[in-house]
Design an enzyme around this catalytic site. Structure first.
Site, PDB file in Angstrom:
ATOM      1  N   GLU A  93       0.723  -1.606   0.036  1.00  0.00           N
ATOM      2  CA  GLU A  93       0.310   0.265   0.073  1.00  0.00           C
ATOM      3  C   GLU A  93       0.586   1.181  -0.326  1.00  0.00           C
ATOM      4  O   GLU A  93       0.197   2.366   0.028  1.00  0.00           O
ATOM      5  CB  GLU A  93      -0.905   0.074   1.351  1.00  0.00           C
ATOM      6  CG  GLU A  93      -2.090  -1.185   1.465  1.00  0.00           C
ATOM      7  CD  GLU A  93      -3.012  -1.039  -0.041  1.00  0.00           C
ATOM      8  OE1 GLU A  93      -3.097   0.456  -0.498  1.00  0.00           O
ATOM      9  OE2 GLU A  93      -3.285  -2.125  -0.764  1.00  0.00           O
ATOM     10  N   ASP A 115       1.730  -7.442   2.634  1.00  0.00           N
ATOM     11  CA  ASP A 115       0.506  -7.260   1.679  1.00  0.00           C
ATOM     12  C   ASP A 115      -0.860  -7.206   3.132  1.00  0.00           C
ATOM     13  O   ASP A 115      -1.134  -8.295   3.758  1.00  0.00           O
ATOM     14  CB  ASP A 115      -0.080  -8.686   0.816  1.00  0.00           C
ATOM     15  CG  ASP A 115      -1.224  -8.090  -0.039  1.00  0.00           C
ATOM     16  OD1 ASP A 115      -1.613  -7.681   0.612  1.00  0.00           O
ATOM     17  OD2 ASP A 115      -1.087  -8.372  -0.411  1.00  0.00           O
ATOM     18  N   ASP A 118      -4.873  -8.827   2.044  1.00  0.00           N
ATOM     19  CA  ASP A 118      -4.979  -9.768   0.041  1.00  0.00           C
ATOM     20  C   ASP A 118      -6.737  -9.666  -0.142  1.00  0.00           C
ATOM     21  O   ASP A 118      -7.141 -10.205   0.903  1.00  0.00           O
ATOM     22  CB  ASP A 118      -3.956 -10.945   0.691  1.00  0.00           C
ATOM     23  CG  ASP A 118      -3.907 -11.506  -0.893  1.00  0.00           C
ATOM     24  OD1 ASP A 118      -3.842 -10.546  -1.908  1.00  0.00           O
ATOM     25  OD2 ASP A 118      -4.671 -12.625  -0.676  1.00  0.00           O
TER      26      ASP A 118
HETATM   27  P1  AHG Z   1      -5.493  -7.464  -3.060  1.00  0.00           P
HETATM   28  O1  AHG Z   1      -6.174  -7.125  -2.570  1.00  0.00           O
HETATM   29  O2  AHG Z   1      -3.554  -7.448  -1.923  1.00  0.00           O
HETATM   30  O3  AHG Z   1      -4.804  -6.517  -4.221  1.00  0.00           O
HETATM   31  O4  AHG Z   1      -4.849  -8.686  -4.168  1.00  0.00           O
HETATM   32  C1  AHG Z   1      -5.433  -9.139  -4.857  1.00  0.00           C
HETATM   33  C2  AHG Z   1      -5.199 -10.089  -5.653  1.00  0.00           C
HETATM   34  C3  AHG Z   1      -5.332 -11.452  -5.027  1.00  0.00           C
HETATM   35  O5  AHG Z   1      -5.193 -11.925  -3.767  1.00  0.00           O
HETATM   36  C4  AHG Z   1      -5.645 -11.978  -5.890  1.00  0.00           C
HETATM   37  O6  AHG Z   1      -5.741 -13.545  -6.387  1.00  0.00           O
HETATM   38  C5  AHG Z   1      -5.996 -11.373  -7.339  1.00  0.00           C
HETATM   39  O7  AHG Z   1      -5.643 -10.153  -7.139  1.00  0.00           O
HETATM   40  C6  AHG Z   1      -7.700 -11.627  -8.228  1.00  0.00           C
HETATM   41  O8  AHG Z   1      -7.895 -11.218  -9.103  1.00  0.00           O
HETATM   42  P2  AHG Z   1      -8.623 -10.609 -10.100  1.00  0.00           P
HETATM   43  O9  AHG Z   1     -10.479 -10.455  -9.877  1.00  0.00           O
HETATM   44  O10 AHG Z   1      -7.686 -10.637 -11.630  1.00  0.00           O
HETATM   45  O11 AHG Z   1      -8.796 -12.538 -10.883  1.00  0.00           O
HETATM   46 MN    MN Z   2      -3.246  -9.066  -2.476  1.00  0.00          MN
HETATM   47 MN    MN Z   3      -3.670  -5.957  -0.288  1.00  0.00          MN
END
Ligand code: AHG
Ligand code: MN
Ligand code: MN
Length: 327
Positions: A93, A115, A118
């Site tokens: 972040e 992270d 997540d």
């Molecule tokens: P974050 O919430 O930390 O940004 O991570 C999201 C990541 C991960 O947790 C997940 O597997 C992926 O993004 C999902 O992405 P899509 O929606 O593109 O599938």
């Molecule tokens: Mn993540």
């Molecule tokens: Mn995250």
């Protein structure tokens, strides 16, 4: 009734066998456990606290930021700073790393990558989210300010990695390089208690996990492998919280893939905050983790804090089989 080992007891026993004489490393792990409890408390009653929804900002890698992303980030940083035994943090972040340098405090030899939350797109709809962390020994001298190279280390240099899954129960899973151990949060006791000692990932599993919605932009090799999975009657599971998807993969076996796509030509997941810590855990549990070029994730050079990569992670035989198709 079974008397279960608490996370603190487990860490202290580990401290003796690791000859972590100063207790610095163990103290750091214990502080991560405390921060996890605080975040868990808020995640659990998020709907009641006016903490759901968007924060209104976009983080440094272009993701929409949720209020809980900010809360979890602030909590982790505050607890690590106050621990007095962490030299600094790099977080998904924050654009840059945070140096806890204070002339009056003892110097610390460890830095943490996080992270903080997540899977944050799942928060508002009560689906599991997580926290991922990794610990590195800093490279620069303890009397100096931190440098980028203290964080941009290969995953193989991690001295510990773990995650917290805020799921149907809250679990903390971590490794210091030997076994992988899982602790379930017992709300009545207020402690994480050892529930999954020495976790091993099955050699194969029946689940495959990928965002099929991007199938139009997958490489022919990935598409061939997905056809193969469907032909084998494997079941598709995709939560959209990497921690939750990888936790299922660790427990039941199978494979999780996030390949390069048109909108994310380097891959979406971040090597420092997501891929390296989870790869260390899966490898230590007997699994494998590579990118689309079949390079071991933990060996990849890290040049930037927010660098991304493709990832194929899970049961050793499933990953090997996937790579036969992917080439
Ligand atoms: P974050 O919430 O930390 O940004 O991570 C999201 C990541 C991960 O947790 C997940 O597997 C992926 O993004 C999902 O992405 P899509 O929606 O593109 O599938
Ligand atoms: Mn993540
Ligand atoms: Mn995250």
């Amino acid at each position: 009734m079974i008397r279960r080992t608490t996370l603190d007891e487990f860490i202290i026993t580990g401290q003796r066998s690791m000859q972590d004489a100063s207790g610095e490393f163990s103290g750091l792990l214990r502080h991560l456990g405390i921060a996890a409890k605080i975040i868990n408390r808020v995640v659990n009653k998020a709907g009641l606290l006016d903490i759901l929804g968007l924060d209104g900002g976009i983080n440094t890698t272009g993701d929409t930021v949720q209020k809980l992303d900010i809360y979890a980030n602030d909590m982790m940083i505050e607890y690590l700073r106050n621990s007095g035994i962490c030299a600094g943090v790099a977080s998904e972040e924050n654009e840059d790393f945070i140096d806890f340098y204070d002339r009056n405090l003892l110097r610390s030899s460890y830095v943490v990558v996080i992270d903080p939350l997540d899977g944050s797109s799942n928060i508002d709809v009560n689906i599991s989210v997580g926290t991922i962390f990794g610990i590195y020994k800093r490279l620069s001298h303890e009397d100096r300010r931190l440098e980028k190279r203290d964080f941009c280390q290969r995953g193989s240099e991690l001295v510990a990695a773990g995650y917290v899954l805020y799921g149907t129960s809250t679990m903390l899973v971590y490794t210091t390089g030997k076994s992988v151990n899982g602790f379930t949060y017992d709300r009545g006791v207020g402690e994480f208690c050892l529930s999954h000692p020495d976790m091993r990932i099955p050699e194969r599993g029946k689940y495959y996990s990928i965002n099929q919605g991007y199938s139009q932009s997958f490489s022919p090799g990935i598409s061939r492998y997905l056809d193969h999975c469907a032909g084998q009657n494997k079941a598709l599971r995709y939560i959209g919280s990497m921690v939750a998807d990888v936790h299922r993969t660790l427990c039941l076996g199978g494979i999780f893939l996030y390949p390069v796509t048109r909108s994310n030509p380097e891959g979406k997941l971040r090597i420092l905050y997501e891929c390296n810590p989870l790869s260390m855990l899966i490898e230590k549990a007997g699994g494998k983790s590579v990118n689309e070029n079949n390079e071991r994730i933990l060996d990849l050079e890290v040049n930037a804090l927010h660098q991304r990569c493709s990832i194929i992670i899970g049961s050793a035989k499933d990953v090997d089989e996937a790579m036969e198709f992917i080439g």
